[in-house]
Enzyme design. Sequence first.
Site, mmCIF file in Angstrom:
data_model
loop_
_atom_site.group_PDB
_atom_site.id
_atom_site.type_symbol
_atom_site.label_atom_id
_atom_site.label_comp_id
_atom_site.label_asym_id
_atom_site.label_seq_id
_atom_site.Cartn_x
_atom_site.Cartn_y
_atom_site.Cartn_z
ATOM 1 N N VAL A 60 0.781 -1.244 0.000
ATOM 2 C CA VAL A 60 0.000 0.000 0.000
ATOM 3 C C VAL A 60 0.809 1.290 0.000
ATOM 4 C CG1 VAL A 60 -1.753 1.355 1.205
ATOM 5 C CG2 VAL A 60 -1.891 -1.117 1.179
ATOM 6 N N CYS A 61 1.685 1.477 0.981
ATOM 7 C CA CYS A 61 2.239 2.816 1.189
ATOM 8 C C CYS A 61 3.077 3.289 0.022
ATOM 9 C CB CYS A 61 3.033 2.872 2.479
ATOM 10 S SG CYS A 61 1.940 2.715 3.889
ATOM 11 N N GLY A 62 3.776 2.368 -0.623
ATOM 12 C CA GLY A 62 4.578 2.781 -1.758
ATOM 13 C C GLY A 62 3.855 2.585 -3.075
#
Lengths: 169, 176
Positions: A51-53
């Site tokens: 998700v975050c990247g």
Amino acid sequence: MDQQHSGTALAPGQTAPDFTLPATPDQNLSLSDLKGAPVILAFYPADWSPVCGDQMALYNEVLPEFRHYGAQLVGISTDGVWCHSAFAAERKLHFPLLADFEPKGEVARAYGVYRAHEGTSERALFVIDSAGRIAWSHVSPVGINPGADGILGALDQLATPPQPTGVAS
Amino acid sequence: MSQLNPPVSADDHAAGPEDAPVTLVEYGDYECPYCGMAYPVLKALQEALGSRLRFVFRNFPLTEAHPHASRAAAFAEAAATIGRFWEAHDMLYEHQDALDDRSLLAYGHALGLDRAAVLAAFEGAYDEKIRRDFRGGLRSGVNGTPCLFINGRRYDGPVDLDTLVDSIQRLGDSYA
């Protein structure tokens, strides 16, 4: 224009090949439908990266900026429509994801960004001008999220009228 | 493309002396677990470097992926208006599992921020500032969080104390 250009990706100045791909289980989208405004084609290898990247999660947040230029963002991968719809719902994505699934990778091949060995596309960006010409393209290493600065720079250039080179008549 | 733009200004939240030889800018999201993991490391880095480091935090919330990120950022901005930004920042990273509205109101109470101020933040009083941070991040090539810049240059190395101290040390040597 771009240091990291892969040898095969279509370059600025070329006409963007038209295509029609499923955007949902019962809807198709054609590139020619979007003519008249800039289009951002974001080829990416696969749904469900962390998700975050995640590049698509980032672009989802950049939509107001893209809209500011009147540009439409379209994500494309070789995942199927049901995979895309689950991914888009889970990540709350507000732009179309096209399924370059059958014939597999046909559109990625047309843009010169298919990875035959993996059966996925490259992580490749194309900014297409309102006349359907490629204005900017960029291929990133598959594991690197390219961010949005290149796209925004290309949209800036499209929004700035070219400087006159001769004497105005 | 990996240069910080805009550069650090009075508009930023900064801890440490303005003339510190090293400025570390973090683009962060209060609900991002990787930012949560970076938080104690950056705290330790601040302690290790003391007055040699100025630390700046800029907002880069992924609001669809992290439903509480936007209001958490707004809460910290509200706290900044009473001079308690860093306490709010720390509180959020120390309670990443409780960032709902009720929790934020409780943190506000603890900081001396009245309810109306927190609610105004929720309603968008600081959205423009947060978006400005976000847009600056995009132009600086930020592609996820946390994203660090050391003296204006993107840092892509691992976020652990030893590596960060080493990188900063080497930076110092190259200035000498």
